[in-house]
Design a protein around this motif. Structure first.
Motif, PDB file in Angstrom:
ATOM      1  N   PRO A  25       1.321  -3.323  -8.426  1.00 43.93           N
ATOM      2  CA  PRO A  25       1.735  -2.074  -9.093  1.00 43.93           C
ATOM      3  C   PRO A  25       1.389  -0.845  -8.262  1.00 43.93           C
ATOM      4  CG  PRO A  25       0.547  -3.522 -10.601  1.00 43.93           C
ATOM      5  CD  PRO A  25       0.377  -4.108  -9.236  1.00 43.93           C
ATOM      6  N   ALA A  26       2.130   0.207  -8.459  1.00 42.04           N
ATOM      7  CA  ALA A  26       1.855   1.459  -7.766  1.00 42.04           C
ATOM      8  C   ALA A  26       0.546   2.060  -8.244  1.00 42.04           C
ATOM      9  CB  ALA A  26       2.999   2.442  -8.012  1.00 42.04           C
ATOM     10  N   ALA A  27      -0.091   2.839  -7.385  1.00 43.30           N
ATOM     11  CA  ALA A  27      -1.337   3.512  -7.747  1.00 43.30           C
ATOM     12  C   ALA A  27      -1.070   4.560  -8.821  1.00 43.30           C
ATOM     13  CB  ALA A  27      -1.952   4.170  -6.518  1.00 43.30           C
ATOM     14  N   LEU A  28      -1.935   4.595  -9.826  1.00 41.89           N
ATOM     15  CA  LEU A  28      -1.796   5.594 -10.884  1.00 41.89           C
ATOM     16  C   LEU A  28      -2.205   6.980 -10.404  1.00 41.89           C
ATOM     17  CD1 LEU A  28      -3.197   3.554 -13.918  1.00 41.89           C
ATOM     18  CD2 LEU A  28      -0.798   3.980 -13.314  1.00 41.89           C
ATOM     19  N   GLN A  29      -3.127   7.016  -9.451  1.00 36.54           N
ATOM     20  CA  GLN A  29      -3.613   8.286  -8.917  1.00 36.54           C
ATOM     21  C   GLN A  29      -3.329   8.325  -7.414  1.00 36.54           C
ATOM     22  OE1 GLN A  29      -4.001   9.955 -11.727  1.00 36.54           O
ATOM     23  NE2 GLN A  29      -5.940  10.771 -11.250  1.00 36.54           N
ATOM     24  N   ASP A  30      -2.522   9.287  -6.985  1.00 36.85           N
ATOM     25  CA  ASP A  30      -2.175   9.421  -5.571  1.00 36.85           C
ATOM     26  C   ASP A  30      -2.849  10.663  -4.996  1.00 36.85           C
ATOM     27  OD1 ASP A  30      -0.920   8.983  -3.115  1.00 36.85           O
ATOM     28  OD2 ASP A  30       1.021   8.558  -4.018  1.00 36.85           O
ATOM     29  N   VAL A  31      -2.620  10.894  -3.713  1.00 41.07           N
ATOM     30  CA  VAL A  31      -3.169  12.058  -3.019  1.00 41.07           C
ATOM     31  C   VAL A  31      -2.058  13.097  -2.878  1.00 41.07           C
ATOM     32  CG1 VAL A  31      -4.088  12.879  -0.815  1.00 41.07           C
ATOM     33  CG2 VAL A  31      -4.917  10.730  -1.799  1.00 41.07           C
ATOM     34  N   GLN A  92      -5.246   3.241  12.516  1.00 49.01           N
ATOM     35  CA  GLN A  92      -5.144   4.646  12.122  1.00 49.01           C
ATOM     36  C   GLN A  92      -3.666   4.986  11.949  1.00 49.01           C
ATOM     37  OE1 GLN A  92      -5.521   7.996  15.023  1.00 49.01           O
ATOM     38  NE2 GLN A  92      -7.393   8.447  13.875  1.00 49.01           N
ATOM     39  N   VAL A  93      -3.309   5.398  10.742  1.00 44.94           N
ATOM     40  CA  VAL A  93      -1.916   5.689  10.403  1.00 44.94           C
ATOM     41  C   VAL A  93      -1.752   7.190  10.191  1.00 44.94           C
ATOM     42  CG1 VAL A  93      -0.039   5.237   8.785  1.00 44.94           C
ATOM     43  CG2 VAL A  93      -1.713   3.431   9.293  1.00 44.94           C
ATOM     44  N   VAL A  94      -0.941   7.810  11.017  1.00 45.34           N
ATOM     45  CA  VAL A  94      -0.576   9.214  10.826  1.00 45.34           C
ATOM     46  C   VAL A  94       0.798   9.211  10.166  1.00 45.34           C
ATOM     47  CG1 VAL A  94      -0.130  11.436  11.931  1.00 45.34           C
ATOM     48  CG2 VAL A  94      -1.910   9.910  12.844  1.00 45.34           C
ATOM     49  N   PHE A  95       0.927   9.933   9.046  1.00 45.83           N
ATOM     50  CA  PHE A  95       2.153   9.828   8.269  1.00 45.83           C
ATOM     51  C   PHE A  95       2.601  11.172   7.722  1.00 45.83           C
ATOM     52  CE2 PHE A  95      -1.417   9.307   5.444  1.00 45.83           C
ATOM     53  CZ  PHE A  95      -1.063   9.894   4.238  1.00 45.83           C
ATOM     54  N   ASP A  96       3.880  11.233   7.393  1.00 46.82           N
ATOM     55  CA  ASP A  96       4.475  12.413   6.774  1.00 46.82           C
ATOM     56  C   ASP A  96       4.461  12.194   5.262  1.00 46.82           C
ATOM     57  OD1 ASP A  96       6.062  14.425   5.758  1.00 46.82           O
ATOM     58  OD2 ASP A  96       7.697  14.159   7.203  1.00 46.82           O
ATOM     59  N   PRO A  97       3.604  12.900   4.519  1.00 41.34           N
ATOM     60  CA  PRO A  97       3.491  12.656   3.069  1.00 41.34           C
ATOM     61  C   PRO A  97       4.728  13.063   2.279  1.00 41.34           C
ATOM     62  CG  PRO A  97       2.214  14.576   3.701  1.00 41.34           C
ATOM     63  CD  PRO A  97       2.682  13.955   4.980  1.00 41.34           C
ATOM     64  N   ARG A  98       5.668  13.752   2.917  1.00 38.15           N
ATOM     65  CA  ARG A  98       6.927  14.066   2.242  1.00 38.15           C
ATOM     66  C   ARG A  98       7.831  12.835   2.187  1.00 38.15           C
ATOM     67  NH1 ARG A  98       8.818  18.742   6.120  1.00 38.15           N
ATOM     68  NH2 ARG A  98       8.226  17.027   7.522  1.00 38.15           N
ATOM     69  N   LYS A  99       7.539  11.849   3.044  1.00 38.48           N
ATOM     70  CA  LYS A  99       8.359  10.631   3.099  1.00 38.48           C
ATOM     71  C   LYS A  99       7.649   9.426   2.505  1.00 38.48           C
ATOM     72  CE  LYS A  99      11.088  11.923   7.183  1.00 38.48           C
ATOM     73  NZ  LYS A  99      11.494  11.507   8.551  1.00 38.48           N
ATOM     74  N   VAL A 100       6.356   9.326   2.733  1.00 37.99           N
ATOM     75  CA  VAL A 100       5.567   8.213   2.199  1.00 37.99           C
ATOM     76  C   VAL A 100       4.172   8.740   1.888  1.00 37.99           C
ATOM     77  CG1 VAL A 100       4.879   7.414   4.516  1.00 37.99           C
ATOM     78  CG2 VAL A 100       4.811   5.825   2.567  1.00 37.99           C
ATOM     79  N   SER A 101       3.680   8.468   0.700  1.00 38.80           N
ATOM     80  CA  SER A 101       2.394   9.025   0.281  1.00 38.80           C
ATOM     81  C   SER A 101       1.244   8.090   0.633  1.00 38.80           C
ATOM     82  CB  SER A 101       2.403   9.275  -1.228  1.00 38.80           C
ATOM     83  OG  SER A 101       2.362   8.034  -1.935  1.00 38.80           O
ATOM     84  N   TYR A 102       0.031   8.602   0.493  1.00 40.65           N
ATOM     85  CA  TYR A 102      -1.162   7.788   0.723  1.00 40.65           C
ATOM     86  C   TYR A 102      -1.190   6.606  -0.242  1.00 40.65           C
ATOM     87  CZ  TYR A 102      -6.122   6.716   1.514  1.00 40.65           C
ATOM     88  OH  TYR A 102      -7.311   6.086   1.819  1.00 40.65           O
ATOM     89  N   MET A 137     -10.363   9.656   4.840  1.00 37.84           N
ATOM     90  CA  MET A 137     -10.540  10.838   5.674  1.00 37.84           C
ATOM     91  C   MET A 137     -11.138  12.003   4.901  1.00 37.84           C
ATOM     92  SD  MET A 137      -9.499  10.041   8.744  1.00 37.84           S
ATOM     93  CE  MET A 137     -10.390   8.505   8.377  1.00 37.84           C
ATOM     94  N   ASN A 138     -11.132  11.908   3.553  1.00 36.33           N
ATOM     95  CA  ASN A 138     -11.655  12.996   2.730  1.00 36.33           C
ATOM     96  C   ASN A 138     -11.981  12.456   1.341  1.00 36.33           C
ATOM     97  OD1 ASN A 138      -9.101  12.989   1.234  1.00 36.33           O
ATOM     98  ND2 ASN A 138      -8.250  14.096   3.005  1.00 36.33           N
ATOM     99  N   ASP A 139     -12.547  13.317   0.510  1.00 37.84           N
ATOM    100  CA  ASP A 139     -12.963  12.898  -0.831  1.00 37.84           C
ATOM    101  C   ASP A 139     -11.780  12.482  -1.696  1.00 37.84           C
ATOM    102  OD1 ASP A 139     -15.571  13.416  -0.150  1.00 37.84           O
ATOM    103  OD2 ASP A 139     -15.645  15.386  -1.130  1.00 37.84           O
ATOM    104  N   GLU A 140     -10.643  13.157  -1.546  1.00 42.35           N
ATOM    105  CA  GLU A 140      -9.482  12.829  -2.359  1.00 42.35           C
ATOM    106  C   GLU A 140      -8.970  11.418  -2.044  1.00 42.35           C
ATOM    107  OE1 GLU A 140      -5.290  14.867  -3.852  1.00 42.35           O
ATOM    108  OE2 GLU A 140      -6.207  15.538  -1.985  1.00 42.35           O
ATOM    109  N   GLN A 141      -8.923  11.085  -0.754  1.00 47.49           N
ATOM    110  CA  GLN A 141      -8.533   9.726  -0.370  1.00 47.49           C
ATOM    111  C   GLN A 141      -9.532   8.706  -0.892  1.00 47.49           C
ATOM    112  OE1 GLN A 141      -7.766   9.158   3.804  1.00 47.49           O
ATOM    113  NE2 GLN A 141      -5.940  10.434   3.818  1.00 47.49           N
TER     114      GLN A 141
END
Length: 220
Positions: A25-31, A92-102, A137-141
């Motif tokens: 299932p998809a994550a209920l809480q995203d970044v 290490q994955v660098v990504f565009d969050p407009r296309k794919v989220s954490y 990489m941060n508290d939100e992640q």
């Protein structure tokens, strides 16, 4: 890597108690997407396969094989493979969050990139360096990763409890050049063909909306 130790015939006859790939299932809480590229670090067994999967995800700008969890002085393949440095083989994955989220990257990670229930191993690869881990990489992640692991455990998606650890405050170190793009450069190598390449097929099957045929490669 198991592929460096076993021939195709020997490897194909070995069996390991592993969960089957599945669409979790998809994550209920995203970044939050924020502005500009974001970075994520995942570890799930041999980094050849993990890198190969993320290189085929649309929205990923780069996926680099390396080591996370230990110190700079021991971040080399020869030392990490002893299993005593604290490192895990990571990507290490660098990504565009407009296309794919954490959260979507985590979903791919748990669904097709590895088996998150195996403790300190992935199949024939055994040791702390092959553990399932997320390096935020941060508290939100960190919160999103911890919440997602709890969500999947509570929903009993897998037969056993997930082994994935969330390890904060760790530095990523790029692996040696010969490890980069290994899946793409060695498609017929027995370990790749039997164990790692099928993960890309599962990515295409479970996540057609994120799959891209052309891998994004690490430049020399």
């Amino acid at each position: 890597m198991a592929g460096g130790l076993l021939g195709a015939a020997a490897f194909s006859t070995m069996t390991f108690a592993a969960e089957e790939p599945r669409l979790v299932p998809a994550a209920l809480q995203d970044v939050a997407a924020g502005s500009g590229p974001q970075t994520a670090v995942f570890a799930g067994g041999c980094f050849w396969g993990t890198q190969g999967v993320f290189q085929h995800v649309d929205g990923v700008i780069s996926a680099t094989a390396g080591y996370a969890g230990g110190s700079a002085g021991t971040a080399s393949y020869g030392l990490v493979e002893t299993g005593s440095t604290g490192h895990a083989e990571a990507v290490q994955v660098v990504f565009d969050p407009r296309k794919v989220s954490y959260g979507q990257l985590m979903r791919i990670f748990f669904s097709v990139a590895h088996d998150p229930t195996q403790v300190d191993r992935q199949g024939a690869d055994v040791g702390r360096q092959y553990r399932s881990a997320i390096f935020p990489m941060n508290d939100e992640q960190a919160k999103s990763a911890s919440d997602y692991i709890g969500q999947l455990d509570q929903s009993k998606v897998f037969k056993t409890k997930m082994a994935t650890t969330v390890e904060t405050g760790k530095t990523f170190y790029k692996a040696e050049a010969y490890h980069q793009n290994f899946m793409e450069a060695n498609p017929t190598q027995p370990y790749i063909a039997l164990t790692e390449r099928p993960k890309v097929g599962n990515l295409q099957r479970f996540f057609p909306q994120f799959y891209r045929d052309q891998a994004v490669l690490v430049a020399d």
